[in-house]
Design an enzyme around this catalytic site. Structure first.
Site, short mmCIF file in Angstrom:
data_model
loop_
_atom_site.label_atom_id
_atom_site.label_comp_id
_atom_site.label_asym_id
_atom_site.label_seq_id
_atom_site.Cartn_x
_atom_site.Cartn_y
_atom_site.Cartn_z
N LYS A 44 5.04 11.47 -8.65
CA LYS A 44 5.54 10.17 -8.23
C LYS A 44 5.77 9.31 -9.47
O LYS A 44 4.95 9.35 -10.40
CB LYS A 44 4.52 9.51 -7.29
CG LYS A 44 4.96 8.17 -6.73
CD LYS A 44 3.98 7.62 -5.69
CE LYS A 44 4.42 6.27 -5.13
NZ LYS A 44 3.51 5.75 -4.09
N SER A 82 5.29 4.34 0.50
CA SER A 82 6.13 4.24 -0.66
C SER A 82 6.38 5.57 -1.37
O SER A 82 7.29 5.66 -2.19
CB SER A 82 5.51 3.26 -1.67
OG SER A 82 4.29 3.79 -2.17
N SER A 112 0.70 4.93 1.93
CA SER A 112 1.88 5.48 1.24
C SER A 112 1.88 6.97 0.96
O SER A 112 2.90 7.51 0.55
CB SER A 112 2.11 4.75 -0.07
OG SER A 112 2.77 3.55 0.17
N1 GLN Z 1 3.40 -0.06 3.25
C1 GLN Z 1 2.28 -0.69 2.63
C2 GLN Z 1 2.78 -1.78 1.73
O1 GLN Z 1 3.93 -2.03 1.73
C3 GLN Z 1 1.47 0.31 1.86
C4 GLN Z 1 2.11 0.74 0.62
C5 GLN Z 1 1.25 1.70 -0.17
O2 GLN Z 1 0.37 2.36 0.37
N2 GLN Z 1 1.52 1.75 -1.46
O3 GLN Z 1 2.05 -2.43 1.03
#
Ligand code: GLN
Length: 484
Positions: free
Chosen positions: A76, A151, A175
Site C-alpha cells: 500500500k 482506503s 480500511s
Molecule cells: N473509512 C474510514 C475513514 O474514512 C476508515 C479509514 C481507514 O481505516 N483508514 O476514516
C-alpha cells in the site's frame, strides 16, 4: 500461475520448478495488461522487482530461502519505501521519495519478498471507496462500475484481479476489512501494536494498524508471521514473540462459541447480505460451533466517537505537511503564512481538509472537554462492551459492511452516508482488538464479507476459524471472470 496460493507458489519456488524472476515477470505482465482497467497501482517498480527476484533466486539456490522468499507482493502506498515514491494517495506527497523503508517493508525485504509496486488508496487513508485518491478512483474487479472499498482499495483490487498474490493494507476504521469484503478477499486487522507503524504514514496514530490482504486465511497467516514483531522505533509496538500463525490453522472448531451481536443485524443491513451471512452461520454450526446472541449496546456511538478521535489525531499528524520540509510547495509564496496556506490548500483534497477542520475544532480550547475528552470516555465504554461480550463467547460474528460494493460516484458527495459504511468495523479499532473479514458468498452479483472479531491476540484463533470455513467452502478461491 496467478491462481495459486502462497504455499503452492513457495513450494514451486523451493523445488526450483519456477524461478522468482519468472513468477515476477508473470505478475508484472498481468499488471501491464489489466491495470489500465483498474487503476490499482500508483507506482509499478519492475526494475526493483526483478532485482529482488534475482536475489531471491540466489537465496533459493543457496538454500538460505524462507517460506516467502521470491514471492511477489504489492505494498500500500502508505508505507515508506527508500528510493521509490510514497504518495499516500495525495498531491501533497506526489513528489515524495522517502529516505528509508517502513519496518513492514524492511521485514518483507528481509524475508526475500519481491515488491511489484505501490497501490492506490484514499488520500491519507481517509475514505471507504478509494474515490478520495489524487490518482483517481480504483475499480472493483468484480464489476468495474463499483468501488473496491477503501482506503486500501488499490491493494484489494490488485489481489482480487490476481495482479499480485498478496498485498499489505492499513486499517484505522475498517480500511483492510471493508475493501477485503467488497473484493472477495481475506484481510486481517491485527491487535493494535503487533505491526510496527514506523514508516507507515500516520493518519490516526492510536487506531492505525497494518495487516495482510490475501485470498485465504492460510496466505494471511504467512504474511502476518513476516510483518509482525517488536520494533523499538515505534513507541506503541508490543514486545512479544512473533507467533507462528500457520501452525494454528488445523484445529477443530467443535464447541467454539460464536456470538452474534444483535446490534449488527438491525436496520441498515442489506437483507440480501444478511441472508448470505445466515448461510455462513449454518456452515459454522455444521462444523460444531454453537451460536449465541450477544449485545454490543453502545455500538451506535462508534461512528460519532471515531469521527472526533480520528480527525483530532489526523489534524495533529498532518500539521507536518507545511510546504517546507517535504511534499508539495505552492508556487511563488508571498511570505511564510502564504506558503503554509497555499501549500496546504492546494496540496490536500476536500476530505482531508474536512477532517483537519473537524479535528482542529474538537481540540480547540473550550471544545476539548465537550468533544475530545467525551469521545475518549466513550471509547472506554465501547471497549468494555467487547470485554463483556468475550466473557460469554469466544468470537463475534457479523457483517463487515452493511452493503455490497456500491457504484463509483454513488456516495462520494454525501460524507455521512459514506461514513456509515464502517458501522461494523470502526469500534474494533477504538478497542484495539483484532478482526478479520473473509468471503461469505455473493449478493446482487457482488461479494459479501463476513467479519470475525476476537479478543486481544486472538489472531491465531481467527485465522483458524476462517481456515476451517475455507476448507468447507470455495468462495475465497473464485476469480472475477474478466481477470481469470
Ligand atoms: N473509512 C474510514 C475513514 O474514512 C476508515 C479509514 C481507514 O481505516 N483508514 O476514516
Amino acid at each position: 500461475m496467478h491462481e495459486k496460493t502462497l504455499a503452492e507458489l513457495s513450494e514451486l519456488l523451493h523445488q526450483r520448478k519456477i524461478s522468482s524472476v519468472e513468477l515476477t515477470q508473470h505478475f508484472l505482465q498481468r499488471i501491464e495488461r489489466y491495470d489500465g482497467q483498474l487503476n490499482s497501482f500508483v507506482t509499478v517498480t519492475p526494475e526493483l522487482a526483478l532485482e529482488q527476484a534475482r536475489a531471491a533466486d540466489a537465496r533459493l539456490q543457496a538454500g538460505t530461502a524462507g517460506k516467502l522468499t521470491g514471492i511477489p507482493l504489492a505494498q500500500k502506498d502508505i508505507f515508506c519505501t527508500a528510493g521509490v515514491k510514497t504518495t499516500c494517495g495525495s498531491k501533497m506527497l506526489d513528489n515524495f521519495i522517502a529516505p528509508y523503508n517502513a519496518t513492514v517493508v524492511e521485514k518483507c525485504n528481509a524475508a526475500g519478498m519481491v515488491m511489484l509496486g505501490k497501490t492506490n488508496m484514499d488520500e491519507f487513508a481517509m475514505g471507504s471507496s478509494n474515490e478520495t485518491s489524487y490518482y483517481g478512483a480504483v475499480k472493483n474487479p468484480w464489476d468495474v462500475k463499483a468501488v473496491p472499498g477503501g482506503s486500501s482499495g488499490g491493494s484489494a483490487a490488485a489481489v482480487a484481479a490476481r495482479l499480485a498474490p498478496i498485498a499489505t493494507g492499513t486499517d484505522t476504521g475498517g480500511s483492510i476489512r471493508q475493501p477485503a469484503a467488497l473484493c472477495n478477499l481475506t484481510g486481517l486487522k491485527p491487535t493494535y501494536g503487533l505491526v510496527s507503524r514506523y514508516g507507515m504514514i500516520a493518519f490516526a496514530s492510536s487506531l492505525d494498524q497494518g495487516g495482510p490482504m490475501a485470498h485465504s486465511a492460510e496466505d494471511v497467516a504467512l504474511l502476518m508471521e513476516t510483518m509482525t514483531g517488536f520494533d523499538k522505533r515505534d513507541s506503541t509496538s508490543l514486545d512479544r514473540p512473533v507467533e507462528n500463525y500457520s501452525n494454528q490453522l488445523n484445529q477443530s472448531i467443535e464447541g467454539l462459541r460464536i456470538g452474534v451481536p444483535k446490534e449488527y443485524f438491525g436496520e441498515g443491513l442489506d437483507p440480501e447480505v444478511a441472508k448470505v451471512l445466515e448461510t455462513s452461520l449454518k456452515e459454522f454450526e455444521q462444523a460444531g460451533a454453537t451460536i449465541h446472541e450477544v449485545h454490543l449496546p453502545n455500538n451506535q456511538l462508534a461512528i460519532p466517537v471515531y469521527y472526533i478521535i480520528a480527525p483530532a489525531e489526523c489534524s495533529s499528524n498532518l500539521s507536518r505537511f507545511d510546504g517546507v520540509r517535504f511534499g508539495y510547495r505552492c508556487e511563488n509564496p508571498k511570505d511564510l503564512i502564504d506558503l503554509y496556506k497555499r501549500s496546504r490548500g492546494e496540496g490536500f483534497g476536500a476530505e482531508v481538509k474536512r477532517r483537519i477542520m473537524i479535528g482542529t475544532y474538537a481540540l480547540s480550547a473550550g471544545y476539548y472537554d465537550a468533544y475530545y475528552l467525551k469521545a475518549q470516555q466513550l471509547r472506554r465504554v465501547l471497549t468494555q462492551d467487547f470485554t463483556d461480550a468475550f466473557k460469554q463467547v469466544d468470537v463475534l460474528f457479523g457483517p463487515t459492511s452493511p452493503t455490497v460494493a456500491f457504484n463509483i460516484g454513488e456516495k462520494v458527495d454525501d460524507p455521512v452516508t459514506m461514513y456509515l459504511s464502517d458501522i461494523y468495523t470502526i469500534a474494533v479499532n477504538l478497542a484495539g482488538i483484532p478482526a478479520l473479514s473473509l468471503p461469505a458468498g455473493f449478493a446482487h452479483n457482488r461479494p459479501v464479507g463476513m467479519q470475525l472479531i476476537g479478543n486481544y491476540f486472538s489472531e491465531g484463533r481467527l485465522l483458524n476459524i476462517a481456515h476451517q470455513y475455507q476448507q468447507r467452502t470455495d468462495w475465497h478461491s473464485r476469480t472475477p471472470a474478466s481477470f481469470a
